[in-house]
Design an enzyme around this catalytic site. Structure first.
Site, PDB file in Angstrom:
ATOM      1  N   TYR A  36       0.835  -1.201   0.000  1.00  0.00           N
ATOM      2  CA  TYR A  36       0.000   0.000   0.000  1.00  0.00           C
ATOM      3  C   TYR A  36       0.869   1.250   0.000  1.00  0.00           C
ATOM      4  CZ  TYR A  36      -3.931  -2.999   1.108  1.00  0.00           C
ATOM      5  OH  TYR A  36      -4.892  -3.966   1.054  1.00  0.00           O
ATOM      6  N   LYS A  47       9.414   6.252  -4.206  1.00  0.00           N
ATOM      7  CA  LYS A  47      10.227   5.197  -3.581  1.00  0.00           C
ATOM      8  C   LYS A  47       9.745   3.826  -4.069  1.00  0.00           C
ATOM      9  CE  LYS A  47      12.617   3.653   0.210  1.00  0.00           C
ATOM     10  NZ  LYS A  47      13.925   4.125   0.650  1.00  0.00           N
ATOM     11  N   ARG A  93      -6.781   1.252  -4.806  1.00  0.00           N
ATOM     12  CA  ARG A  93      -7.864   0.868  -3.892  1.00  0.00           C
ATOM     13  C   ARG A  93      -8.794   2.061  -3.742  1.00  0.00           C
ATOM     14  NH1 ARG A  93      -7.252  -1.491   2.282  1.00  0.00           N
ATOM     15  NH2 ARG A  93      -6.287   0.533   2.680  1.00  0.00           N
ATOM     16  N   GLU A 157     -13.490  -8.547   4.155  1.00  0.00           N
ATOM     17  CA  GLU A 157     -13.168  -7.986   5.476  1.00  0.00           C
ATOM     18  C   GLU A 157     -14.401  -7.684   6.308  1.00  0.00           C
ATOM     19  OE1 GLU A 157     -10.613  -4.580   4.769  1.00  0.00           O
ATOM     20  OE2 GLU A 157     -11.809  -3.860   3.107  1.00  0.00           O
ATOM     21  N   ASP A 187     -10.031  -4.930   9.484  1.00  0.00           N
ATOM     22  CA  ASP A 187     -11.459  -4.587   9.466  1.00  0.00           C
ATOM     23  C   ASP A 187     -12.309  -5.754   9.946  1.00  0.00           C
ATOM     24  OD1 ASP A 187     -12.171  -1.877   8.621  1.00  0.00           O
ATOM     25  OD2 ASP A 187     -10.896  -2.324   6.914  1.00  0.00           O
ATOM     26  N   ILE A 253       2.935  -3.064   4.138  1.00  0.00           N
ATOM     27  CA  ILE A 253       2.727  -1.624   4.336  1.00  0.00           C
ATOM     28  C   ILE A 253       4.029  -0.835   4.350  1.00  0.00           C
ATOM     29  CG2 ILE A 253       0.488  -1.694   5.516  1.00  0.00           C
ATOM     30  CD1 ILE A 253       2.286  -1.608   8.173  1.00  0.00           C
ATOM     31  N   HIS A 254       5.154  -1.547   4.302  1.00  0.00           N
ATOM     32  CA  HIS A 254       6.438  -0.838   4.437  1.00  0.00           C
ATOM     33  C   HIS A 254       7.473  -1.548   3.559  1.00  0.00           C
ATOM     34  CE1 HIS A 254      10.178   0.581   6.366  1.00  0.00           C
ATOM     35  NE2 HIS A 254       9.456   1.614   6.785  1.00  0.00           N
ATOM     36  N   ASP A 301       2.235 -40.567  -4.555  1.00  0.00           N
ATOM     37  CA  ASP A 301       1.296 -40.881  -5.630  1.00  0.00           C
ATOM     38  C   ASP A 301       0.863 -39.567  -6.272  1.00  0.00           C
ATOM     39  OD1 ASP A 301      -0.365 -40.000  -3.677  1.00  0.00           O
ATOM     40  OD2 ASP A 301      -1.662 -41.767  -3.631  1.00  0.00           O
TER      41      ASP A 301
HETATM   42  C1  LIG Z   1      -4.217  -2.860   7.787  1.00  0.00           C
HETATM   43  C2  LIG Z   1      -5.260  -2.140   7.133  1.00  0.00           C
HETATM   44  C3  LIG Z   1      -4.897  -1.392   5.900  1.00  0.00           C
HETATM   45  O1  LIG Z   1      -5.756  -0.901   5.247  1.00  0.00           O
HETATM   46  S1  LIG Z   1      -3.248  -1.294   5.457  1.00  0.00           S
HETATM   47  C4  LIG Z   1      -3.212   0.011   4.295  1.00  0.00           C
HETATM   48  C5  LIG Z   1      -3.270   1.376   4.940  1.00  0.00           C
HETATM   49  N1  LIG Z   1      -1.988   1.709   5.551  1.00  0.00           N
HETATM   50  C6  LIG Z   1      -0.982   2.198   4.837  1.00  0.00           C
HETATM   51  O2  LIG Z   1      -1.089   2.437   3.651  1.00  0.00           O
HETATM   52  C7  LIG Z   1       0.315   2.432   5.546  1.00  0.00           C
HETATM   53  C8  LIG Z   1       1.458   2.553   4.556  1.00  0.00           C
HETATM   54  N2  LIG Z   1       2.710   2.719   5.265  1.00  0.00           N
HETATM   55  C9  LIG Z   1       3.080   3.875   5.782  1.00  0.00           C
HETATM   56  O3  LIG Z   1       2.397   4.898   5.694  1.00  0.00           O
HETATM   57  C10 LIG Z   1       4.418   3.896   6.469  1.00  0.00           C
HETATM   58  O4  LIG Z   1       5.208   2.830   6.111  1.00  0.00           O
HETATM   59  C11 LIG Z   1       4.347   3.924   8.021  1.00  0.00           C
HETATM   60  C12 LIG Z   1       3.830   2.600   8.556  1.00  0.00           C
HETATM   61  C13 LIG Z   1       3.436   5.070   8.523  1.00  0.00           C
HETATM   62  C14 LIG Z   1       5.770   4.153   8.555  1.00  0.00           C
HETATM   63  O5  LIG Z   1       6.223   5.326   7.890  1.00  0.00           O
HETATM   64  P1  LIG Z   1       7.664   5.935   8.126  1.00  0.00           P
HETATM   65  O6  LIG Z   1       7.878   6.165   9.590  1.00  0.00           O
HETATM   66  O7  LIG Z   1       7.819   7.093   7.206  1.00  0.00           O
HETATM   67  O8  LIG Z   1       8.637   4.767   7.692  1.00  0.00           O
HETATM   68  P2  LIG Z   1      10.197   4.830   7.475  1.00  0.00           P
HETATM   69  O9  LIG Z   1      10.766   6.139   7.913  1.00  0.00           O
HETATM   70  O10 LIG Z   1      10.765   3.624   8.105  1.00  0.00           O
HETATM   71  O11 LIG Z   1      10.306   4.719   5.892  1.00  0.00           O
HETATM   72  C15 LIG Z   1      11.544   4.475   5.263  1.00  0.00           C
HETATM   73  C16 LIG Z   1      11.440   4.920   3.828  1.00  0.00           C
HETATM   74  O12 LIG Z   1      10.445   4.127   3.193  1.00  0.00           O
HETATM   75  C17 LIG Z   1       9.409   4.933   2.693  1.00  0.00           C
HETATM   76  N3  LIG Z   1       8.130   4.254   2.891  1.00  0.00           N
HETATM   77  C18 LIG Z   1       7.544   3.906   4.055  1.00  0.00           C
HETATM   78  N4  LIG Z   1       6.390   3.293   3.830  1.00  0.00           N
HETATM   79  C19 LIG Z   1       6.228   3.251   2.497  1.00  0.00           C
HETATM   80  C20 LIG Z   1       5.223   2.746   1.648  1.00  0.00           C
HETATM   81  N5  LIG Z   1       4.109   2.172   2.145  1.00  0.00           N
HETATM   82  N6  LIG Z   1       5.388   2.854   0.333  1.00  0.00           N
HETATM   83  C21 LIG Z   1       6.493   3.441  -0.180  1.00  0.00           C
HETATM   84  N7  LIG Z   1       7.495   3.956   0.571  1.00  0.00           N
HETATM   85  C22 LIG Z   1       7.349   3.854   1.884  1.00  0.00           C
HETATM   86  C23 LIG Z   1       9.481   6.233   3.499  1.00  0.00           C
HETATM   87  O13 LIG Z   1       8.894   7.275   2.779  1.00  0.00           O
HETATM   88  C24 LIG Z   1      10.974   6.350   3.667  1.00  0.00           C
HETATM   89  O14 LIG Z   1      11.484   6.796   2.432  1.00  0.00           O
HETATM   90  P3  LIG Z   1      12.715   7.838   2.349  1.00  0.00           P
HETATM   91  O15 LIG Z   1      13.924   7.038   2.709  1.00  0.00           O
HETATM   92  O16 LIG Z   1      12.430   8.928   3.343  1.00  0.00           O
HETATM   93  O17 LIG Z   1      12.700   8.307   0.935  1.00  0.00           O
HETATM   94  O1  LIG Z   2      -7.654  -3.431   4.640  1.00  0.00           O
HETATM   95  C1  LIG Z   2      -7.061  -4.228   5.290  1.00  0.00           C
HETATM   96  C2  LIG Z   2      -7.497  -4.645   6.592  1.00  0.00           C
HETATM   97  O2  LIG Z   2      -6.780  -5.436   7.222  1.00  0.00           O
HETATM   98  O3  LIG Z   2      -8.570  -4.197   7.013  1.00  0.00           O
HETATM   99 MG   LIG Z   3      -9.520  -2.844   5.545  1.00  0.00          MG
END
Ligand SMILES: CCC(=O)SCCNC(=O)CCNC(=O)[C@H](O)C(C)(C)COP(=O)(O)OP(=O)(O)OC[C@H]1O[C@@H](n2cnc3c(N)ncnc32)[C@H](O)[C@@H]1OP(=O)(O)O
Ligand SMILES: O=CC(=O)O
Ligand SMILES: [Mg+2]
Length: 325
Positions: A36, A47, A93, A157, A187, A253-254, A301
């Protein structure tokens, strides 16, 4: 993406069968990890473009705050226009039907000339929700410009979706190609009033239910997010468990989660060696008129041959997608 998306092949955890028409729907495109990326966040999208990952999901839904929804839906077509994501599958999404936001998502995202490879529909409750979305997209989108069906992933979900899965997985359309069921554990937990535990035992039934329906209808099954993104040991344990259960991939997510997840959903060298040797031994024994025989101390088998075939198909798909990138 030449050669991707519409191919027909086996996938890990289910068997190619000439007799089962639904199985012919399974996509060969590997989706071992799908990550995501919030749709408004150019830094993360840029990135993501540099990373080796099978699929990305540009998100308008829960990774985007309500006051950023418009920014995300306006930004995503621009991102798709200017960013080379290589061979990655690019999903979007959208927001779910009950939010009243889907219409604006569709107008912005699907009316563009820069369409994604696929769409993820969250919080689908019934096949009626999918049909509703497809009608909306056909009326407001630019889908006629595509020379292929739009790939769909349905997020399972809600409790009612679990009960309606047979009907949901039977969805068919000429314009949309349902290829994946994605388990939204967070969810789902919220809805049933459960809490996530380390070994996720409270989710075992639901995970198996999703796998069962996906495989019965030839779809990919994508496992839940591992939220504790700094715990790579826990992630690996859960990813390997998901692969052994029959999931074909996992949501991430990361960036730090990608390699572990993709490796967990790829066959190991030992598995490949075993599968190749077993296929040869099976053929030899067939020639000798033996359906069952001993191989490395185990009774073998036909079902074991089918499991070996799954491994060989998976490695072909993964290698194929890497050479096409
Ligand atoms: C479970 C239910 C769901 O619906 S899941 C989907 C909804 N949640 C998301 O989309 C969360 C996506 N992830 C994030 O927003 C971040 O990874 C979170 C978890 C907040 C952590 O962020 P942050 O503290 O910036 O991480 P970091 O400093 O360790 O990042 C290192 C480098 O990687 C990048 N990064 C991070 N996450 C992503 C990602 N999802 N996609 C692309 N790149 C990502 C950061 O921007 C950072 O890059 P840079 O080195 O500064 O250029
Ligand atoms: O959208 C993902 C979830 O775990 O909820
Ligand atoms: Mg969800």
């Amino acid at each position: 993406m030449p050669g991707r998306g519409l191919q027909v092949a086996c996938w890990r955890g289910f068997h190619c069968s000439h007799t089962m028409k639904y199985h012919q729907r399974a996509a060969a495109t590997p989706r071992r990890a799908i990550m995501y990326v919030p749709g408004y966040d150019d830094r993360k999208a840029n990135k993501a473009a540099t990373l080796t990952i099978d699929s990305i999901v540009l998100d308008c839904e829960d990774g985007v705050a309500i006051n950023k929804k418009e920014e995300a839906r306006v930004n995503i077509p621009k991102l798709l226009a200017r960013t080379d994501f290589g061979s990655k599958d690019r999903f979007i999404r959208v927001n779910s039907r009950d939010t009243g936001l889907t219409e604006d998502d569709v107008s912005s995202i699907l009316a563009s000339n820069n369409l994604p490879d696929g769409l993820l529909l969250p919080k689908v409750n019934s096949v009626d929700d999918i049909n509703w979305f497809c009608d909306l997209a056909a009326r407001n989108g630019n889908l006629k410009s595509l020379n292929r069906p739009m790939i769909l992933g349905v997020m399972v979900e809600t409790a009612i979706a679990m009960l309606n899965l047979k009907e949901i997985t039977s969805f068919k359309s000429n314009t949309f190609d349902l290829q994946c069921l994605i388990f939204g554990a967070d969810d789902f937990l919220a809805e049933i009033g459960a809490s996530k535990t380390e070994n996720a035992m409270e989710l075992m039934y639901a995970r198996q239910h999703v796998i069962l329906h996906a495989k019965a209808f030839g779809l990919q099954a994508i496992d839940m997010v591992y939220n504790n993104y700094k715990d790579l040991i826990g992630l690996q344990r859960q990813a390997i468990e998901g692969a052994k259960m029959g999931f074909t991939g996992k949501q991430v997510i990361h960036p730090g989660q990608i390699d572990i997840v993709q490796e967990s959903f790829s066959p190991s060298k030992e598995q490949i060696e075993w599968a190749k040797a077993l296929s040869i031994a099976f053929e030899d024994h067939q020639q000798q008129g033996k359906g069952a025989f001993i191989f490395r101390g185990q009774m073998i088998d036909k079902p074991l041959l089918l499991q070996a075939n799954n491994i060989l198909s998976l490695i072909n798909n993964v290698n194929g997608s890497h050479t096409s990138s």
